[in-house]
Design a protein around this motif. Structure first.
Motif, short mmCIF file in Angstrom:
data_model
loop_
_atom_site.label_atom_id
_atom_site.label_comp_id
_atom_site.label_asym_id
_atom_site.label_seq_id
_atom_site.Cartn_x
_atom_site.Cartn_y
_atom_site.Cartn_z
N GLU A 57 0.81 -1.27 0.04
CA GLU A 57 -0.11 0.10 -0.19
C GLU A 57 0.85 1.24 -0.06
O GLU A 57 0.53 1.99 -0.56
CB GLU A 57 -0.97 -0.18 1.47
N LEU A 58 1.89 1.06 0.75
CA LEU A 58 2.73 2.30 0.77
C LEU A 58 3.47 2.64 -0.44
O LEU A 58 3.52 3.91 -0.99
CB LEU A 58 3.94 2.09 1.98
N ALA A 59 3.95 1.35 -1.14
CA ALA A 59 4.41 1.71 -2.50
C ALA A 59 3.49 2.18 -3.56
O ALA A 59 4.06 3.21 -4.26
CB ALA A 59 5.10 0.41 -2.86
N ARG A 60 2.47 1.89 -3.43
CA ARG A 60 1.41 2.18 -4.45
C ARG A 60 1.22 3.85 -4.36
O ARG A 60 0.81 4.45 -5.09
CB ARG A 60 0.12 1.52 -4.37
N ALA A 61 1.47 4.45 -3.03
CA ALA A 61 1.15 5.86 -2.67
C ALA A 61 2.38 6.63 -2.98
O ALA A 61 2.04 7.83 -2.93
CB ALA A 61 0.77 5.85 -1.10
N LEU A 62 3.50 6.05 -3.02
CA LEU A 62 4.60 6.97 -3.50
C LEU A 62 4.54 7.57 -4.73
O LEU A 62 4.05 7.17 -5.75
CB LEU A 62 5.90 6.11 -3.61
N GLY A 63 5.13 9.06 -4.90
CA GLY A 63 4.94 9.68 -6.15
C GLY A 63 5.64 10.85 -5.68
O GLY A 63 6.58 11.04 -4.79
N PRO A 64 5.97 11.80 -6.96
CA PRO A 64 6.78 13.16 -6.65
C PRO A 64 6.75 13.70 -5.31
O PRO A 64 7.59 14.35 -4.68
CB PRO A 64 6.68 13.87 -7.75
N ASP A 65 5.57 13.67 -4.76
CA ASP A 65 5.33 14.70 -3.79
C ASP A 65 5.07 13.93 -2.27
O ASP A 65 4.86 14.45 -1.48
CB ASP A 65 3.88 15.58 -3.81
#
Ligand SMILES: Cc1cc2nc3c(=O)[nH]c(=O)nc-3n(C[C@H](O)[C@H](O)[C@H](O)COP(=O)(O)OP(=O)(O)OC[C@H]3O[C@@H](n4cnc5c(N)ncnc54)[C@H](O)[C@@H]3O)c2cc1C
Length: 266
Positions: A13-21
């Motif tokens: 779940e954390l990995a899916r939430a990662l992004g530039p911000d």
């Protein structure tokens, strides 16, 4: 800037939430300092309490360290005794109780002592998407935030094959002027598969191929050590910082490499 902090139950779940911000928050010894100075570089911090992250497993001659394993935990585990001297030289007790293996891989210069040791152990990062990335490759591309590291796996050394040296101005818990790690399989006879890595001699920690070549196939004796120290800084352009100039690092690295290679194996 307001920074939100979000919890995720699992690594996936954390990995899916990662992004530039969104930036990973692990032990927070560096991230929270950045937040306090208004330099978080992201509007959101993401962390997980997935128990898989703090697992330490031994399997088929390899050790798998969850990215959330702390330096204090490394110091306390008998099967990690070869890494304990590295972990014990990272910060003081309060830092070690929070500082994680995963965070050390992304800790900027001059930090990264543990990453240096893992690099010399041919460590492989297990990414959240299941991909395996050699640490040399991950570290070289870390500025681009290459995703979430779930664990690091490394070969378990034979007694006496691994050694580590940290040079700092303040003892016992100063930040590195440089750190050096060597894995010398067969050091009692002829070395095969030499690995030598430096921290704080480049951004990020690096393997030192000229030194490895100088040691390969040789007995760990005066002639090979002289060849290795002569190649100690070949191809490197050590950085200047508040701890030491690049000139100082270049001048003293051969001395510390010689001491590392001459010391009794631990
Ligand atoms: C007083 C003090 C002394 C210190 N001394 C030393 C020292 O002697 N040697 C040394 O090497 N370091 C030192 N450090 C730096 C730091 O404590 C360590 O490098 C530590 O291992 C960082 O881990 P952390 O869990 O706190 O990382 P965090 O601060 O949580 O994160 C650091 C970086 O890693 C990223 N990150 C964390 N986990 C992951 C992951 N699983 N996947 C992808 N990205 C991730 C974060 O987004 C962030 O960019 C010191 C820090 C302080 C404050």
């Amino acid at each position: 800037m307001t920074v939100s902090v979000d919890h995720f139950a699992t690594v996936a779940e954390l990995a899916r939430a990662l992004g530039p911000d969104t930036r990973v928050l692990a032990g927070g010894t560096l991230v929270m300092r950045d937040v306090n100075y208004g330099q978080a570089g992201a509007a959101r911090l993401a962390y997980t309490t997935d128990p898989a992250l703090t697992e330490i497993r031994a399997e088929a001659g390899r050790i798998v360290l969850g990215a959330g394993v702390t330096m204090a935990a490394v110091s306390a585990r008998p099967e990690l005794s070869f890494l304990a001297p590295v972990a014990r030289q990272i910060g003081g007790p309060a830092v070690r109780s929070m500082a994680t293996v995963g965070g050390n891989l992304f800790a900027p210069h001059p930090y990264g002592d543990f990453a240096t040791a893992l690099l010399a152990r041919d460590g492989v990062a297990e990414m959240a998407d299941g991909a395996a990335r050699p640490l040399a490759d991950l570290l070289a591309r870390r500025a681009a935030r290459p995703g979430f590291v779930r664990a690091v796996s490394l070969a378990r050394p034979q007694t006496g094959e691994f050694r580590f040296r940290k040079v700092s101005r303040v003892k016992p818990k100063g930040v590195s002027v440089m750190s050096m790690a060597a894995w010398l399989p067969g050091a009692a006879g002829r070395i095969t598969g030499a690995r030598v890595a430096y921290g704080a001699m480049a951004e990020p920690p690096v393997r030192v191929a000229p030194v490895e070549r100088a040691l390969e196939g040789a007995a760990l004796a005066a002639a090979a050590i002289a060849r290795a120290t002569a190649a100690a800084t070949e191809g490197l352009n050590p950085p200047d910082d508040a701890l030491a100039s690049g000139w100082y690092r270049r001048e003293t690295a051969p001395v510390h490499l010689r001491r590392l290679l001459e010391e009794r194996a631990g």
